[in-house]
Structure formats: structure tokens, C-alpha cells
Write a protein that holds these residues in place. Structure first.
Motif, PDB file in Angstrom:
ATOM      1  N   THR A   1       0.845  -1.199   0.000  1.00  0.00           N
ATOM      2  CA  THR A   1       0.000   0.000   0.000  1.00  0.00           C
ATOM      3  C   THR A   1       0.878   1.245   0.000  1.00  0.00           C
ATOM      4  OG1 THR A   1      -0.159  -0.043   2.407  1.00  0.00           O
ATOM      5  CG2 THR A   1      -1.946  -1.095   1.175  1.00  0.00           C
TER       6      THR A   1
ATOM      7  N   ALA B   1       0.508   5.795   0.246  1.00  0.00           N
ATOM      8  CA  ALA B   1      -0.319   6.951   0.600  1.00  0.00           C
ATOM      9  C   ALA B   1      -0.418   7.894  -0.601  1.00  0.00           C
ATOM     10  CB  ALA B   1       0.266   7.657   1.821  1.00  0.00           C
ATOM     11  N   GLN B   2      -0.965   7.378  -1.683  1.00  0.00           N
ATOM     12  CA  GLN B   2      -1.205   8.153  -2.901  1.00  0.00           C
ATOM     13  C   GLN B   2      -2.533   7.694  -3.494  1.00  0.00           C
ATOM     14  OE1 GLN B   2       0.329  10.688  -4.037  1.00  0.00           O
ATOM     15  NE2 GLN B   2       2.349  10.647  -3.097  1.00  0.00           N
ATOM     16  N   SER B   3      -3.087   8.492  -4.369  1.00  0.00           N
ATOM     17  CA  SER B   3      -4.374   8.154  -4.985  1.00  0.00           C
ATOM     18  C   SER B   3      -4.206   7.067  -6.046  1.00  0.00           C
ATOM     19  CB  SER B   3      -4.978   9.399  -5.642  1.00  0.00           C
ATOM     20  OG  SER B   3      -4.257   9.711  -6.832  1.00  0.00           O
TER      21      SER B   3
ATOM     22  N   SER C   1      -8.544   1.294  -3.721  1.00  0.00           N
ATOM     23  CA  SER C   1      -8.549   2.200  -2.563  1.00  0.00           C
ATOM     24  C   SER C   1      -8.774   1.387  -1.304  1.00  0.00           C
ATOM     25  CB  SER C   1      -9.666   3.233  -2.692  1.00  0.00           C
ATOM     26  OG  SER C   1      -9.385   4.113  -3.756  1.00  0.00           O
ATOM     27  N   LYS C   2      -8.001   1.689  -0.283  1.00  0.00           N
ATOM     28  CA  LYS C   2      -8.126   1.062   1.043  1.00  0.00           C
ATOM     29  C   LYS C   2      -8.100   2.185   2.064  1.00  0.00           C
ATOM     30  CE  LYS C   2      -7.853  -3.248  -0.365  1.00  0.00           C
ATOM     31  NZ  LYS C   2      -8.937  -4.171  -0.271  1.00  0.00           N
ATOM     32  N   GLY C   3      -9.255   2.831   2.256  1.00  0.00           N
ATOM     33  CA  GLY C   3      -9.312   3.996   3.140  1.00  0.00           C
ATOM     34  C   GLY C   3      -8.518   5.136   2.536  1.00  0.00           C
ATOM     35  N   ASP C   4      -7.540   5.643   3.281  1.00  0.00           N
ATOM     36  CA  ASP C   4      -6.697   6.732   2.792  1.00  0.00           C
ATOM     37  C   ASP C   4      -5.513   6.231   1.969  1.00  0.00           C
ATOM     38  OD1 ASP C   4      -8.322   8.554   4.062  1.00  0.00           O
ATOM     39  OD2 ASP C   4      -7.032   8.735   5.832  1.00  0.00           O
ATOM     40  N   LEU C   5      -5.401   4.933   1.828  1.00  0.00           N
ATOM     41  CA  LEU C   5      -4.277   4.333   1.114  1.00  0.00           C
ATOM     42  C   LEU C   5      -4.746   3.714  -0.196  1.00  0.00           C
ATOM     43  CD1 LEU C   5      -2.581   2.483   4.122  1.00  0.00           C
ATOM     44  CD2 LEU C   5      -1.975   4.720   3.177  1.00  0.00           C
ATOM     45  N   THR C   6      -3.780   3.390  -1.032  1.00  0.00           N
ATOM     46  CA  THR C   6      -4.059   2.650  -2.265  1.00  0.00           C
ATOM     47  C   THR C   6      -3.231   1.382  -2.237  1.00  0.00           C
ATOM     48  OG1 THR C   6      -4.517   4.672  -3.506  1.00  0.00           O
ATOM     49  CG2 THR C   6      -3.957   2.716  -4.788  1.00  0.00           C
TER      50      THR C   6
END
Length: 159
Positions: A11, A13-15, A97-102
Motif C-alpha cells: 500500500t 499513501a497516494q491516490s 482504494s483502502k481507506g486513505d491508502l491505495t
């Protein structure tokens, strides 16, 4: 039956759109020895690492922010009895997408433990996908091969 295809997930922390764009920038994370288009369905690109590995890859699917599928049209390894081991395999990048993570799930369908190249190829994919691609996604700077051996297997094979 257990799926034995080579798969790794991580994972970031980007879209999903940033991840998708980074994967399509193959020269930015895998190798600068790539010729041809690497972003759109129908593109065919050639990869080369010295005289050890050459392949031609077609982009079969490119769903922005969701999935990229490559199909290996042709392959040559100088270090395996079956020089064409990757031919006919698929390389799949699933993006979710996994919440705020990808989450990126990389699967090389057809790269299985019975292949002679499995250990060397697995080591290479870990370094290029989990290392270089992740760096490109997170920092904008990957660590693509620029003609020098980068993994331990590449160093051994190049010697």
C-alpha cells in the motif's frame, strides 16, 4: 487448488490515479532500456537487459485508477533451458482504494515456481515493483535499471 502465480501487494499513501500513472511510466521504475509506448491499450513495448533478457509486451487493459494488464508476446532468457519461459504470460497490476491508502497487487500470471527463472525473476520483481515502483509513486523518483546489474541475480548472471 492454490494459485502459484507470483504475486506481491503493498500500500501507498497516494491516490489510485497517481499509482496508475506511475505504473504506466515503465521507464521511470523498471528500465530505461524500453522502446515503444507503455501507457495505452494496444501499445507494444520492448524491454532489454544486456544480452540476458529481452521481451516484447503488449498492453491489453488499462482501466485508469483500477487495473493494468500486460501480455508477454515474446521473451528470451539466455540463462534458462527454455529461453521463452515468460512468453504467453500476463503481468497484472490491480489498484484499489483502502481507506486513505491505495493497494497495488502485482501478479505475474504464469510465473510459477516450476520455472527455471522463478527465483531470479521473483527477486527482480520485488526490487523493481516493491522498491523502484513504490519509490516512484511516493517520491516521484524510481530506481529503474540503466544498464547496470541491480539485483543479486542480475549481478551473478552478468558476470
Amino acid at each position: 487448488m492454490t494459485n502459484r502465480d507470483y504475486t506481491i501487494s503493498f500500500t501507498v499513501a497516494q491516490s489510485p490515479d497517481v499509482v496508475f500513472a506511475a505504473i504506466g511510466n515503465v521507464r521511470g521504475w523498471w528500465s530505461q532500456e524500453i522502446s515503444g509506448g507503455t501507457e495505452h491499450v494496444g501499445d507494444v513495448f520492448a524491454y532489454r537487459y544486456q544480452d540476458l533478457h529481452r521481451s516484447r509486451v503488449a498492453i491489453m487493459e488499462a482501466a485508469p485508477g483500477r487495473r493494468i494488464v500486460w501480455h508477454v508476446l515474446d521473451n528470451y532468457f539466455s540463462f534458462t533451458r527454455d529461453e521463452t519461459e515468460w512468453k504467453g504470460t500476463d503481468i497484472v497490476f490491480d489498484i484499489a482504494s483502502k481507506g486513505d491508502l491505495t493497494e497495488i497487487t502485482f501478479t505475474h500470471r504464469g510465473l510459477v515456481p516450476s520455472y527455471e527463472c522463478f527465483e531470479a525473476c521473483s527477486q527482480g520483481w520485488r526490487m523493481y515493483v516493491e522498491g523502484s515502483l513504490r519509490d516512484l509513486i511516493m517520491t516521484g523518483q524510481g530506481r529503474p535499471n540503466i544498464g547496470e546489474a541491480m539485483t543479486e541475480s542480475e549481478r551473478i548472471l552478468a558476470a
